[in-house]
Scaffold this motif. Structure first.
Motif, PDB file in Angstrom:
ATOM      1  N   SER A  20      14.234 -14.370  36.421  1.00 49.46           N
ATOM      2  CA  SER A  20      13.026 -13.536  36.503  1.00 49.46           C
ATOM      3  C   SER A  20      12.374 -13.332  35.139  1.00 49.46           C
ATOM      4  O   SER A  20      11.151 -13.409  35.002  1.00 49.46           O
ATOM      5  N   SER A  58      14.789 -16.954  40.680  1.00 49.17           N
ATOM      6  CA  SER A  58      14.786 -15.510  40.896  1.00 49.17           C
ATOM      7  C   SER A  58      13.322 -15.084  40.993  1.00 49.17           C
ATOM      8  O   SER A  58      12.437 -15.924  41.032  1.00 49.17           O
ATOM      9  N   GLY A  59      13.117 -13.799  40.997  1.00 46.08           N
ATOM     10  CA  GLY A  59      11.750 -13.299  40.921  1.00 46.08           C
ATOM     11  C   GLY A  59      11.263 -12.620  42.174  1.00 46.08           C
ATOM     12  O   GLY A  59      10.172 -12.042  42.184  1.00 46.08           O
ATOM     13  N   ALA A  60      12.059 -12.675  43.269  1.00 41.74           N
ATOM     14  CA  ALA A  60      11.592 -12.085  44.524  1.00 41.74           C
ATOM     15  C   ALA A  60      11.408 -10.565  44.378  1.00 41.74           C
ATOM     16  O   ALA A  60      10.336 -10.027  44.682  1.00 41.74           O
ATOM     17  N   ILE A  61      12.455  -9.915  43.912  1.00 47.57           N
ATOM     18  CA  ILE A  61      12.392  -8.450  43.818  1.00 47.57           C
ATOM     19  C   ILE A  61      11.320  -8.035  42.805  1.00 47.57           C
ATOM     20  O   ILE A  61      10.500  -7.149  43.066  1.00 47.57           O
ATOM     21  N   ASN A 147      17.090 -19.117  46.701  1.00 51.45           N
ATOM     22  CA  ASN A 147      17.298 -17.777  46.156  1.00 51.45           C
ATOM     23  C   ASN A 147      18.348 -17.087  47.027  1.00 51.45           C
ATOM     24  O   ASN A 147      18.688 -17.582  48.107  1.00 51.45           O
ATOM     25  N   GLU A 148      18.852 -15.987  46.546  1.00 51.77           N
ATOM     26  CA  GLU A 148      19.734 -15.191  47.396  1.00 51.77           C
ATOM     27  C   GLU A 148      18.861 -14.524  48.454  1.00 51.77           C
ATOM     28  O   GLU A 148      17.691 -14.201  48.187  1.00 51.77           O
ATOM     29  N   ASP A 150      17.941 -11.685  49.466  1.00 50.13           N
ATOM     30  CA  ASP A 150      18.037 -10.290  49.015  1.00 50.13           C
ATOM     31  C   ASP A 150      17.581  -9.291  50.068  1.00 50.13           C
ATOM     32  O   ASP A 150      17.795  -8.092  49.920  1.00 50.13           O
ATOM     33  N   ASP A 161      24.053 -12.592  41.578  1.00 49.23           N
ATOM     34  CA  ASP A 161      23.173 -13.049  40.497  1.00 49.23           C
ATOM     35  C   ASP A 161      22.935 -14.543  40.667  1.00 49.23           C
ATOM     36  O   ASP A 161      23.754 -15.250  41.252  1.00 49.23           O
ATOM     37  N   ASN A 162      21.801 -14.991  40.152  1.00 51.87           N
ATOM     38  CA  ASN A 162      21.409 -16.378  40.405  1.00 51.87           C
ATOM     39  C   ASN A 162      22.076 -17.406  39.490  1.00 51.87           C
ATOM     40  O   ASN A 162      22.016 -18.597  39.772  1.00 51.87           O
ATOM     41  N   GLY A 224      16.271  -9.597  35.181  1.00 45.82           N
ATOM     42  CA  GLY A 224      17.277 -10.460  35.806  1.00 45.82           C
ATOM     43  C   GLY A 224      18.594  -9.714  35.894  1.00 45.82           C
ATOM     44  O   GLY A 224      18.761  -8.635  35.336  1.00 45.82           O
ATOM     45  N   THR A 225      19.539 -10.292  36.638  1.00 46.42           N
ATOM     46  CA  THR A 225      20.837  -9.634  36.718  1.00 46.42           C
ATOM     47  C   THR A 225      21.896 -10.395  35.924  1.00 46.42           C
ATOM     48  O   THR A 225      23.028  -9.980  35.834  1.00 46.42           O
ATOM     49  N   GLY A 226      21.531 -11.539  35.367  1.00 45.48           N
ATOM     50  CA  GLY A 226      22.528 -12.355  34.689  1.00 45.48           C
ATOM     51  C   GLY A 226      22.573 -12.117  33.194  1.00 45.48           C
ATOM     52  O   GLY A 226      21.556 -12.032  32.535  1.00 45.48           O
TER      53      GLY A 226
HETATM   54  N1  GLU Z   1      17.727 -12.768  43.620  1.00 45.13           N
HETATM   55  C1  GLU Z   1      17.073 -11.850  42.740  1.00 45.13           C
HETATM   56  C2  GLU Z   1      15.557 -11.992  42.870  1.00 45.13           C
HETATM   57  O1  GLU Z   1      15.059 -12.999  43.259  1.00 45.13           O
HETATM   58  C3  GLU Z   1      17.408 -12.043  41.277  1.00 45.13           C
HETATM   59  C4  GLU Z   1      18.827 -12.282  40.917  1.00 45.13           C
HETATM   60  C5  GLU Z   1      18.970 -12.684  39.448  1.00 45.13           C
HETATM   61  O2  GLU Z   1      17.999 -12.553  38.694  1.00 45.13           O
HETATM   62  O3  GLU Z   1      20.033 -13.137  39.048  1.00 45.13           O
HETATM   63  O4  GLU Z   1      14.827 -11.103  42.532  1.00 45.13           O
END
Ligand code: GLU
Length: 289
Positions: A20, A58-61, A147-148, A150, A161-162, A224-226
């Motif tokens: 993200s 990432s980037g969905a949230i 993506n996960e 979420d 985390d991605n 991001g979460t990573g």
């Molecule tokens: N899956 C989450 C998203 O798309 C982000 C996870 C991550 O940044 O690691 O927002």
């Protein structure tokens, strides 16, 4: 040029992960269209060389938060916060895909969406199905965008985390190379944001305990979460499954073709297939420690 870097030129199946913080403008949280466009162009060019390409993004949230004007995920309790996060993911995932599809279409490249949770890998039938879907898409010349999921993934079933997700995908599809695009040049002996004496490590031949301890939870971003920890965990999954992995800086997206040209960019984690590594078992125990 080292022989290991030279060998990267021959890699056929490539997974690229972008986070993200690399996709947004730090000042506003809005999408960085120029970077996104460059990323898509690079991926299409790699595809045009006849290689298989998978994007983990990432980037969905973050996109969803932006769309409905939520600066921070708040709520009276954990459940409510989770519901807000999942609603933002539902909004943002569609928006993110819309943007990707638009740019991929400019290069006449078909892209597909795959959303995963821990169960996609831990459950035998789900894993089998996911593997077949990826194989079929790649055979069709399509670029899967992963993506996960979420919108449904809570603590119990999330990968989290991605970085980890992208390594799991690389292992699932028998990729030859995983590239993690990050806001850092690669692995350092210490956090270079805090320690000016931190030294860059161009190549990691084996993941020692000492190395794993170097991973610190800092990306310098709040989206991001990573951190380096999750990148080292990704390296464990990827290299243990026989996939080489490179961490490189997303500041210049052109780094992608330089890596694939065998240039000394980022940190290369050399694959060393570990026959004792079981992907489903590994995923199953995530968050259980
Ligand atoms: N899956 C989450 C998203 O798309 C982000 C996870 C991550 O940044 O690691 O927002």
């Amino acid at each position: 040029m080292s022989t290991l870097r030279e060998a990267i030129k021959e890699k056929q199946r490539i997974v690229v992960k972008i986070g993200s913080s690399s996709l947004q403008h730090a000042q506003t949280g809005d999408l960085d269209y120029i970077r996104l466009e460059k990323l898509v162009r690079e991926l299409c060019d790699i595809r045009n060389q006849g290689k298989d390409v998978i994007l983990v993004t990432s980037g969905a949230i973050a996109c969803g938060r932006k769309a409905v004007g939520i600066r921070e995920i708040t709520g009276e309790n954990k459940e409510q916060q989770m519901a807000v996060k999942q609603a933002c993911a539902a909004i943002g995932q569609a928006r993110l895909m819309m943007t990707y599809q638009k740019i991929f279409a400019e290069y006449n490249q078909v892209a597909a969406q795959i959303l995963m949770t821990k169960n996609t890998i831990a459950d035998d039938l789900n894993r089998f199905n996911a593997h077949n879907t990826f194989s079929q898409l790649l055979q069709m010349g399509v670029i899967p965008i992963v993506n996960e999921n979420d919108t449904v993934a809570t603590y119990e079933i999330e990968i989290g985390d991605n970085d980890t997700l992208s390594a799991i995908v690389a292992a699932l599809v028998d990729a030859d190379l995983l590239i993690l695009l990050s806001d850092i040049d690669g692995l350092y002996t210490d956090d270079p944001h805090r320690n000016p004496d931190a030294k860059f490590i161009p190549q990691v031949d084996g993941l020692t305990e000492e190395l794993l301890a170097m991973g610190k939870d800092s990306t310098g971003s709040d989206v991001g979460t990573g951190g380096m920890n999750t990148k080292l965990q990704a390296a464990r999954i990827a290299t243990g499954s026989g996939v080489d992995m490179v961490i490189a800086n997303s500041g210049d997206i052109g780094v992608l073709h330089r890596i694939l040209d065998g240039k000394e960019e980022g940190t290369l984690f050399v694959a060393h297939t570990d026959d004792g590594f079981d992907l489903a078992q590994f995923v199953n125990q995530l968050h259980r420690q």
